[in-house]
Design a protein around this motif. Structure first.
Motif, PDB file in Angstrom:
ATOM      1  N   LEU A  33       0.835  -1.203   0.000  1.00 48.62           N
ATOM      2  CA  LEU A  33       0.000   0.000   0.000  1.00 48.62           C
ATOM      3  C   LEU A  33       0.869   1.252   0.000  1.00 48.62           C
ATOM      4  O   LEU A  33       0.473   2.294  -0.529  1.00 48.62           O
ATOM      5  N   VAL A  86      -2.059  -4.048  -5.601  1.00 50.81           N
ATOM      6  CA  VAL A  86      -1.778  -3.370  -4.334  1.00 50.81           C
ATOM      7  C   VAL A  86      -2.205  -4.269  -3.180  1.00 50.81           C
ATOM      8  O   VAL A  86      -3.372  -4.659  -3.076  1.00 50.81           O
ATOM      9  N   ARG A 118      10.914   1.492  -3.745  1.00 45.92           N
ATOM     10  CA  ARG A 118       9.580   2.071  -3.961  1.00 45.92           C
ATOM     11  C   ARG A 118       9.373   2.336  -5.439  1.00 45.92           C
ATOM     12  O   ARG A 118      10.144   3.038  -6.075  1.00 45.92           O
ATOM     13  N   TRP A 156       7.158   4.184  -6.964  1.00 45.84           N
ATOM     14  CA  TRP A 156       6.630   5.465  -7.428  1.00 45.84           C
ATOM     15  C   TRP A 156       7.642   6.590  -7.485  1.00 45.84           C
ATOM     16  O   TRP A 156       7.307   7.672  -7.984  1.00 45.84           O
ATOM     17  N   LEU A 199       8.095   9.468 -10.556  1.00 48.54           N
ATOM     18  CA  LEU A 199       7.093   9.230 -11.600  1.00 48.54           C
ATOM     19  C   LEU A 199       5.900  10.181 -11.510  1.00 48.54           C
ATOM     20  O   LEU A 199       4.774   9.840 -11.905  1.00 48.54           O
ATOM     21  N   GLU A 200       6.118  11.368 -10.977  1.00 46.51           N
ATOM     22  CA  GLU A 200       5.047  12.366 -10.897  1.00 46.51           C
ATOM     23  C   GLU A 200       4.325  12.527 -12.236  1.00 46.51           C
ATOM     24  O   GLU A 200       4.972  12.666 -13.272  1.00 46.51           O
ATOM     25  N   GLY A 201       3.008  12.469 -12.171  1.00 44.49           N
ATOM     26  CA  GLY A 201       2.206  12.717 -13.377  1.00 44.49           C
ATOM     27  C   GLY A 201       2.152  11.556 -14.350  1.00 44.49           C
ATOM     28  O   GLY A 201       1.616  11.693 -15.449  1.00 44.49           O
ATOM     29  N   GLU A 220       0.232   9.219 -14.627  1.00 43.51           N
ATOM     30  CA  GLU A 220      -1.132   8.847 -15.057  1.00 43.51           C
ATOM     31  C   GLU A 220      -1.563   9.566 -16.327  1.00 43.51           C
ATOM     32  O   GLU A 220      -2.465   9.100 -17.028  1.00 43.51           O
ATOM     33  N   ARG A 221      -0.916  10.708 -16.610  1.00 43.14           N
ATOM     34  CA  ARG A 221      -1.279  11.419 -17.847  1.00 43.14           C
ATOM     35  C   ARG A 221      -0.865  10.576 -19.053  1.00 43.14           C
ATOM     36  O   ARG A 221       0.243  10.076 -19.107  1.00 43.14           O
ATOM     37  N   VAL A 273      -6.629   4.831 -16.218  1.00 47.86           N
ATOM     38  CA  VAL A 273      -6.310   4.075 -15.012  1.00 47.86           C
ATOM     39  C   VAL A 273      -7.608   3.502 -14.436  1.00 47.86           C
ATOM     40  O   VAL A 273      -8.581   4.221 -14.268  1.00 47.86           O
ATOM     41  N   MET A 290      -9.154   0.826 -11.313  1.00 44.57           N
ATOM     42  CA  MET A 290      -8.843   0.073 -10.095  1.00 44.57           C
ATOM     43  C   MET A 290      -9.986  -0.893  -9.807  1.00 44.57           C
ATOM     44  O   MET A 290     -11.156  -0.546  -9.962  1.00 44.57           O
ATOM     45  N   VAL A 349      -4.661  -2.514 -10.159  1.00 41.16           N
ATOM     46  CA  VAL A 349      -4.595  -1.185 -10.762  1.00 41.16           C
ATOM     47  C   VAL A 349      -4.052  -1.349 -12.173  1.00 41.16           C
ATOM     48  O   VAL A 349      -2.970  -1.925 -12.373  1.00 41.16           O
ATOM     49  N   PHE A 405      -3.021   0.468 -15.712  1.00 35.46           N
ATOM     50  CA  PHE A 405      -2.694   1.631 -16.550  1.00 35.46           C
ATOM     51  C   PHE A 405      -2.700   1.145 -17.998  1.00 35.46           C
ATOM     52  O   PHE A 405      -1.945   0.230 -18.343  1.00 35.46           O
TER      53      PHE A 405
END
Lengths: 214, 214
Positions: A13, A172, A182, A184, A187-189, A191-192, A196, A198, A208, A210
């Motif tokens: 998580l 998750v 980790r 993430w 990797l900011e942004g 999702e653009r 996505v 869930m 999840v 993508f």
């Protein structure tokens, strides 16, 4: 068209894909098997180890997408073996004589060695190459089929940051590992450019997805 | 028995509860309203702002647990106002004359000021106290009802680390903020002692519930 796919990569998580302190005896460090308990309960896993039973819920269904349509895999050095495997000339992966890939597998490492042909159609090739080059080699070997981006965490981050991934299926798991690698970071942004979705399962995890938007 | 509850606290997929660069004009920094779009679509929110319509799915249902059974809230200084509100003697919270709490609210700050009575039953009290002391004060004010642990991120972490939270409802939003205040830091193994349930909604978020195991 040949796509690049990450299939059922488990994270906690709090976003860790492996724990801290990886060794030959503890391939996932302090995470142990906690990230994969959900998988061990499924019919897919039971078949894999030759045991009857196992669940047939969405967890099982999604696991069965692992092999179909895949023509090659790329994996990081950290997935192929424990820290230091490059010093062991006899190391031939974690998976025994007949690994579960059954395609060419490109292992990214700064210290390449000759290819190793295993039983069941898996051949390990060793490449010292950046993501785009490795992907070109894997695409050619995949002969029009999809390329699986296999992990571990560091190479997933590299391929995601380079926007080379068409589809990513994460799982998750509701535990907090607190430390390790980790997924993430950096990797900011992300999702653009993706849709996505869930979906929580009766098995107690959340899938999840993508998928690259057209 | 009076419980402590975190109600519908939104975090990004990478665990951030607020963004970076919080100001009076941008209370959540670079996150903007992206963490709360799911909420703005619900019937609960529409009622709150006096507009018809809004969705009635699980998102809406869970939002309606915000008020019932709550006798007091504790919030951090960072939720009550923008950085520096302690220097503004006229600052009376973000929420106008009639804030949506309708109970005593204990604001944790190193610079307490006299209590402020608002319309609609909300009174802000200011406390310079550690979590256990603040909770004792809020419990007394709640007169047997539950105490809401309101956020922001730093105070949630403090209360969670001290194992003072009985129930936590998080809402995971499928965006990657990359920076800001991360809820999960320092909470390795938090899931032990809780039952954890996850439920994805048609609204595109995943609700995560931690409930203290008996």
């Amino acid at each position: 068209m040949s796509r690049t796919r990450i299939q059922h990569f488990s994270i906690s998580l709090d976003g860790f894909g492996t724990g801290e302190g990886l060794t030959r005896e503890a391939p996932l460090g302090h995470a142990g098997e906690r990230l994969h308990q959900w998988m061990l309960k499924t019919g897919w896993w039971h078949e894999m180890i030759g045991k009857p039973g196992g669940s047939g819920c969405i967890d099982d269904t999604l696991l069965r997408l692992f092999a179909p349509g895949i023509g090659a895999e790329i994996m990081g050095a950290g997935k192929f073996g424990p820290p230091g495997w490059q010093d062991d000339p006899d190391w031939k992966s974690w998976w025994g004589a007949n690994p579960p890939f059954h395609t060419p597998v490109f292992v990214l490492t700064h210290r390449p060695r000759p290819s190793i042909e295993m039983e069941g159609g898996t051949t390990f090739h060793f490449l010292n190459a950046p993501p785009t080059e490795a992907l070109a080699a894997a695409r050619e070997a995949a002969k029009g089929h999809d390329v699986r981006i296999g992990g571990g965490v560091a190479m997933l981050r590299d391929f995601l940051a380079a926007r080379l991934v068409d589809h990513m299926h994460l799982v998750v798991v509701p535990i907090l590992l607190g430390r390790g690698a980790r997924l993430w970071d950096g990797l900011e942004g992300l999702e653009r450019g993706y849709e996505v979705e869930m979906a929580s399962s009766a098995g107690g995890v959340t899938h999840v997805m993508f998928t690259r938007a057209n």
